[in-house]
Design a protein around this motif. Structure first.
Motif: not given
Length: 371
Positions: A17-26, A38-43, A204-216
Motif C-alpha cells: 500500500a505504501l512504498s518507503p516514503i519521507n514527508l515533513r509536515i510543518e 489505491g494511491s496510499g493516501k488513506t493508509t 491546502s498550504d501544500r499538496v502531496v500528490v500520491m500514486s501507487a503508494g508513492r509520493i509523486e
C-alpha cells in the motif's frame, strides 16, 4: 506540531500500500493528501493516527517517536467521512463524548465538559442545535459536529478522511471556506485525504500528490498547478489537452496540424495545454496551425467553455478551451464552426522523458513559423 514521516512503508498481504516514503509536515500547516483510489493516501493518514501499524520506518511528532504508540497517546483528532456520530446521543453529548472517555485522572468535571462542548458548538455555529440528534441534522451540520468532537480533546494534530466527500457541491464549497478560516484561527496542524483536485488546491498550504503508494510531488497549490513534475501529476490535476507531434521540416506535425516548439531536438513530443493556456482565432498564426471544430459551448460562469474536436488531424480526446465572454461574442461561437487553437504557453514532454519543460509561445519570433 511538526510531523516527520521517515521511510515509512506498509503492506497488506501481498499488496504494498505504501512504498518507503519521507514527508515533513510543518507546525500549523494544512496538508492535503491527493490521489486516486489505491494511491496510499488513506493508509498514510491511518498510520499517522495510529489506526494502522507501519511495517518499517518511523513517525515523529516533533522530536517524539510515536511509531508504536497507541491512538490515545498521540493527541490526534480524527474526522471520518461518514461522521461516525452516535445516533442515540444529542449533538451536545456527541461533542463531549471524547472528554467523558478520558481516564479518571485526566477527565474534566461534568460541568467543564458541558462548558467545553457548548463553546465548541458555538465556534462551529451550531450552538442552537445542541439538543438535537444527528438524524435531525443536515450532512453539513453533522460534519461540523464531528469536527467539534475531534477538537474537544485539544489535539495537536487534526486528521480528516475525505471530510466533505458525502456532501453536495454547494455545501462542500461552503464548508471548505469555513474549515480554512477555522484552521487559520486556531493554528492546528492538519492533514486531510481527498481525491478532489479542486478541494486539495483550495484548502491546502501544500499538496502531496500520491500514486501507487508513492509520493509523486509535494508543493504549494500554485507551484503544483504551474509546474507539475511528471505526466501523472499533470494528468491528475484538472483539465488538459495533448498535442502529439513528430518532427518534420523543423516543426512538429500531426497530419495537417503543426506546432513550432523552441529548442526541441527529439523526434516525438507531446505538448500539454491547460484549457486557459490557449486562445481561439479564425486563422492560424506563425507558431501553430491547429484547426478544430466547435462541438458545443457554455457561456455560464466566469468564462466561456468551448468543447472542440480536431479537423484534419488526430487527438485521443476532445479539447476544452476557456475564453472570455467578450472573445466568445466576437467569434460568434456556434456548433460546427471551425476555429484555430493558438497555444500561449504549455509544457512539453520530449521523447521518453517524464519531466516536462515549460514553453512560452510569445517568445517565438515570426521567422520560426511554418507557412
Amino acid at each position: 506540531m511538526t510531523i516527520f514521516i521517515d521511510k515509512i512503508d506498509k503492506s497488506f498481504g501481498g499488496f504494498q500500500a505504501l512504498s518507503p516514503i519521507n514527508l515533513r509536515i510543518e507546525k500549523g500547516e494544512m496538508v492535503g493528501l491527493l490521489g486516486p483510489s489505491g494511491s496510499g493516501k488513506t493508509t498514510l493518514l491511518r498510520l499517522i493516527a495510529g489506526l494502522e501499524v507501519a511495517d518499517n520506518g518511523r513517525i515523529l511528532f516533533g522530536d517524539e517517536d510515536i511509531t508504536h504508540k497507541a491512538v490515545r497517546e498521540r493527541r490526534v483528532g480524527f474526522v471520518f467521512q461518514n461522521y461516525a456520530l452516535f445516533r442515540h446521543m444529542t449533538v451536545l453529548d456527541n461533542v463531549g463524548f471524547g472528554l467523558r472517555m478520558l481516564p479518571r485522572r485526566e477527565r474534566p468535571s461534568r460541568s467543564a465538559i458541558r462548558h467545553t462542548a457548548v463553546q465548541l458548538l458555538e465556534m462551529v455555529q451550531l450552538g442552537h442545535l445542541a439538543k438535537r440528534y444527528p438524524d435531525q441534522l443536515s450532512g453539513g451540520q453533522r460534519q461540523r459536529v464531528a469536527l467539534a468532537r475531534a477538537l474537544a480533546l485539544e489535539p495537536e494534530v487534526l486528521l480528516l478522511d475525505e471530510p466533505f466527500g458525502a456532501l453536495d457541491a454547494k455545501v462542500r464549497q461552503e464548508l471548505r471556506g469555513w474549515l480554512k478560516e477555522l484552521h487559520q484561527e486556531l493554528g492546528f496542524t492538519s492533514v486531510f485525504v481527498t481525491h478532489d483536485q479542486e478541494e486539495a488546491l483550495e484548502l491546502s498550504d501544500r499538496v502531496v500528490v500520491m500514486s501507487a503508494g508513492r509520493i509523486e510531488q509535494v508543493d504549494t497549490p500554485t507551484a503544483l498547478f504551474a509546474h507539475p513534475n511528471n505526466r501523472f501529476v499533470f494528468d491528475f490535476l484538472g483539465e488538459k489537452a495533448v498535442f502529439k507531434g513528430t518532427e518534420k521540416s523543423g516543426v512538429y506535425a500531426n497530419q495537417e496540424a503543426w506546432v513550432v516548439l523552441p529548442d526541441e531536438a527529439e523526434r516525438h513530443v507531446e505538448l500539454y495545454l491547460r484549457s486557459h493556456e490557449v486562445a481561439l482565432a479564425e486563422q492560424p498564426n506563425h507558431v501553430a496551425n491547429l484547426p478544430m471544430v466547435v462541438l458545443h459551448s457554455s457561456q455560464v460562469g466566469a468564462q466561456a467553455k468551448v468543447v472542440m474536436a480536431p479537423v484534419g488531424w488526430h487527438s485521443e480526446e476532445h479539447w476544452q478551451v476557456s475564453i472570455s465572454h467578450e472573445q466568445a461574442r466576437a467569434l460568434g461561437l456556434h456548433a460546427g464552426q471551425v476555429l484555430y487553437v493558438l497555444p500561449q504557453q504549455g509544457h512539453v514532454f520530449a521523447g521518453a522523458a517524464n519531466t516536462p519543460r515549460f514553453v512560452h509561445f510569445a517568445t517565438l519570433p515570426e521567422a520560426q513559423g511554418a507557412g
